[in-house]
Design a protein around this motif. Structure first.
Motif, PDB file in Angstrom:
ATOM      1  N   ARG A  34       0.972  -1.410   0.163  1.00 36.79           N
ATOM      2  CA  ARG A  34      -0.191  -0.037   0.325  1.00 36.79           C
ATOM      3  C   ARG A  34       0.314   0.971  -0.487  1.00 36.79           C
ATOM      4  N   ARG A  35       2.211   1.260   0.511  1.00 37.42           N
ATOM      5  CA  ARG A  35       2.892   2.550   0.145  1.00 37.42           C
ATOM      6  C   ARG A  35       3.494   2.145  -0.698  1.00 37.42           C
ATOM      7  N   THR A  36       4.087   1.236  -1.057  1.00 36.76           N
ATOM      8  CA  THR A  36       4.977   1.641  -2.494  1.00 36.76           C
ATOM      9  C   THR A  36       4.196   1.615  -4.006  1.00 36.76           C
ATOM     10  N   TRP A  37       3.016   1.269  -4.447  1.00 34.60           N
ATOM     11  CA  TRP A  37       2.732   0.632  -5.470  1.00 34.60           C
ATOM     12  C   TRP A  37       2.365   2.097  -6.384  1.00 34.60           C
ATOM     13  N   ALA A  38       2.218   3.102  -5.748  1.00 30.90           N
ATOM     14  CA  ALA A  38       1.886   3.834  -6.533  1.00 30.90           C
ATOM     15  C   ALA A  38       3.538   4.553  -7.291  1.00 30.90           C
ATOM     16  N   ASP A  39       4.010   4.346  -6.854  1.00 33.99           N
ATOM     17  CA  ASP A  39       6.204   4.711  -6.948  1.00 33.99           C
ATOM     18  C   ASP A  39       6.447   3.784  -7.815  1.00 33.99           C
ATOM     19  N   THR A  40       6.266   2.280  -7.456  1.00 29.42           N
ATOM     20  CA  THR A  40       5.949   1.365  -8.825  1.00 29.42           C
ATOM     21  C   THR A  40       5.711   1.223  -9.254  1.00 29.42           C
ATOM     22  N   TYR A  41       4.081   1.318 -10.118  1.00 26.10           N
ATOM     23  CA  TYR A  41       3.068   1.725 -10.703  1.00 26.10           C
ATOM     24  C   TYR A  41       4.662   2.910 -11.640  1.00 26.10           C
ATOM     25  N   SER A  42       5.060   3.642 -10.699  1.00 28.41           N
ATOM     26  CA  SER A  42       5.403   4.720 -11.601  1.00 28.41           C
ATOM     27  C   SER A  42       6.351   4.511 -12.857  1.00 28.41           C
ATOM     28  N   LEU A  43       7.295   3.636 -11.481  1.00 30.37           N
ATOM     29  CA  LEU A  43       8.803   2.920 -12.113  1.00 30.37           C
ATOM     30  C   LEU A  43       8.336   2.871 -13.316  1.00 30.37           C
TER      31      LEU A  43
ATOM     32  N   LEU B  59       9.616  12.833  -7.999  1.00 29.24           N
ATOM     33  CA  LEU B  59       8.529  13.141  -7.008  1.00 29.24           C
ATOM     34  C   LEU B  59       7.142  13.363  -7.485  1.00 29.24           C
ATOM     35  N   GLN B  60       6.918  13.328  -9.143  1.00 25.55           N
ATOM     36  CA  GLN B  60       5.972  13.102 -10.200  1.00 25.55           C
ATOM     37  C   GLN B  60       4.847  11.649 -10.154  1.00 25.55           C
ATOM     38  N   GLN B  61       4.619  11.053  -9.912  1.00 28.86           N
ATOM     39  CA  GLN B  61       3.641  10.042  -9.797  1.00 28.86           C
ATOM     40  C   GLN B  61       2.679   9.640 -10.934  1.00 28.86           C
ATOM     41  N   VAL B  62       3.513   8.581 -11.817  1.00 33.05           N
ATOM     42  CA  VAL B  62       2.626   8.716 -12.694  1.00 33.05           C
ATOM     43  C   VAL B  62       0.903   8.170 -12.611  1.00 33.05           C
ATOM     44  N   ALA B  63       0.042   8.813 -13.202  1.00 32.31           N
ATOM     45  CA  ALA B  63      -1.645   8.632 -12.552  1.00 32.31           C
ATOM     46  C   ALA B  63      -1.692   6.683 -12.778  1.00 32.31           C
ATOM     47  N   ALA B  64      -2.227   6.047 -11.773  1.00 31.53           N
ATOM     48  CA  ALA B  64      -2.898   4.887 -11.062  1.00 31.53           C
ATOM     49  C   ALA B  64      -4.047   4.981 -11.337  1.00 31.53           C
ATOM     50  N   ASP B  65      -5.005   3.500 -12.198  1.00 32.77           N
ATOM     51  CA  ASP B  65      -6.148   3.474 -11.583  1.00 32.77           C
ATOM     52  C   ASP B  65      -5.549   3.351  -9.696  1.00 32.77           C
ATOM     53  N   PRO B  66      -6.840   3.226  -9.499  1.00 39.20           N
ATOM     54  CA  PRO B  66      -7.218   3.065  -8.009  1.00 39.20           C
ATOM     55  C   PRO B  66      -7.538   1.656  -7.910  1.00 39.20           C
ATOM     56  N   GLY B  67      -7.921   1.387  -8.304  1.00 33.97           N
ATOM     57  CA  GLY B  67      -8.021  -0.534  -7.630  1.00 33.97           C
ATOM     58  C   GLY B  67      -7.109  -1.322  -8.684  1.00 33.97           C
ATOM     59  N   LEU B  68      -5.871  -0.283  -8.883  1.00 36.53           N
ATOM     60  CA  LEU B  68      -4.557  -1.581  -8.700  1.00 36.53           C
ATOM     61  C   LEU B  68      -4.095  -1.739  -7.982  1.00 36.53           C
ATOM     62  N   VAL B  69      -4.007  -1.318  -6.391  1.00 33.46           N
ATOM     63  CA  VAL B  69      -3.169  -1.853  -4.989  1.00 33.46           C
ATOM     64  C   VAL B  69      -4.104  -3.158  -4.836  1.00 33.46           C
TER      65      VAL B  69
END
Lengths: 206, 120
Positions: A34-43, B59-69
């Motif tokens: 939950r803490r790292t997924w957005a960062d991992t997805y960005s990469l 420092l910029q995150q690529v917007a992702a589908d919130p359901g992904l997690v």
């Protein structure tokens, strides 16, 4: 609380979660996801160039991290370890897709600025420059893009990049050299040339 | 016959991307040249700006589908279940093999005893 204190606190919390997850606590691993997924997805997105592949890479990266967590020695940060796994998964995925896909980024990049308040250097760069860099990155061939993303955005060493992409250190350096040259051409020289052409058009004929 | 010479600016322009990682590649003469050459200074400034801008993208995150997690966590659940099933199946197989080995040993023992009695 100062930004460095927040970062230290977060780092300590991550360390605790990693230790608990390594001891088999599944909820601790979920918390790490939950803490790292957005960062991992960005990469993953920056490396693969499309949402579908980025999702697959993320899934595979967390599965590998889950299976291999006992081998994580803790001498690097957990996020760095995860970047390495993600880079390796993306490299595999790109190899699989290479024959079937167009090489440039297909999907539109939508970005969320994470912490504009704590990044004065980043803030000082103009939005248009960032846009130009994003576009130039997207236009790079995946092999060059992977190296420059991992080195210049995620700050991984040449040795780590080479290991995860399955190439020699000298090959990683050559790719980085070429990638930076192409980015410089795309971002600065082209816009300067366009600016000059624009000036010539605007200048009244004598 | 003409001698082709590489100008310091061209040589340094080729070196610039690598200087971002290793400034020690510059000799004292190179540094002296850059200090006086506007073209090389501009080139160096371009590469430095490029590097800074790239670093700021972190420092910029690529917007992702919130359901992904949730999908990621579900994937992990399935993997954990599969692993548990494999573990149980492995244990079961090990106990069956153990049981078979014990039975074979028992039968073997009985046969040996029966053979000894018969020969006695």
């Amino acid at each position: 609380m100062a930004a460095t204190d927040v970062a230290r606190l977060e780092s300590n919390e991550m360390g605790t979660l990693v230790a608990e997850a390594r001891d088999g606590d599944r909820s601790a691993f979920d918390a790490l996801v939950r803490r790292t997924w957005a960062d991992t997805y960005s990469l993953a997105f920056r490396l693969t160039g499309n949402a579908e592949d980025a999702r697959d890479v993320c899934q595979e990266a967390y599965l590998r991290a889950f299976r291999g967590l006992r081998r994580f020695r803790g001498d690097a940060r957990f996020t760095t370890w995860l970047y390495r796994i993600t880079a390796n998964c993306a490299s595999t995925q790109l190899g699989r897709r290479r024959r079937h896909r167009h090489e440039e980024l297909d999907d539109e990049l939508e970005l969320n600025d994470l912490s504009p308040g704590v990044d004065p250097v980043g803030r000082s760069e103009s939005a248009s420059l960032r846009d130009a860099v994003q576009k130039a990155l997207a236009a790079l061939p995946p092999k060059l893009r992977a190296v420059v993303v991992l080195r210049d955005i995620y700050d991984l060493s040449h040795e780590v990049i080479a290991a995860e992409l399955g190439i020699s250190v000298s090959a990683a350096k050559v790719r980085l050299h070429r990638a930076r040259h192409r980015l410089r051409d795309d971002v600065f020289l082209r816009s300067e040339a366009e600016g000059r052409a624009h000036d010539d058009v605007d200048r009244p004929a004598v | 016959m003409t001698m082709s010479t590489v100008l310091p600016c061209d040589r340094l322009a080729e070196l610039m991307p690598d200087l971002l990682d290793d400034p020690s590649l510059l000799t004292a003469a190179d540094s002296g040249h850059i200090a006086q050459c506007l073209r090389c200074q501009a080139e160096m400034a371009r590469f430095r700006r490029l590097r800074r801008t790239l670093a700021s993208l972190r420092l910029q995150q690529v917007a992702a589908d919130p359901g992904l997690v949730d999908d990621l966590l579900e994937g992990l659940d399935s993997a954990a279940e599969r692993r548990e099933r494999h573990r149980i199946a492995g244990r079961r197989a090990a106990s069956i093999v153990g049981l078979a080995a014990a039975t074979a040993a028992g039968v073997g023992g009985v046969l040996v005893l029966a053979t000894r009695r018969r020969s006695a």
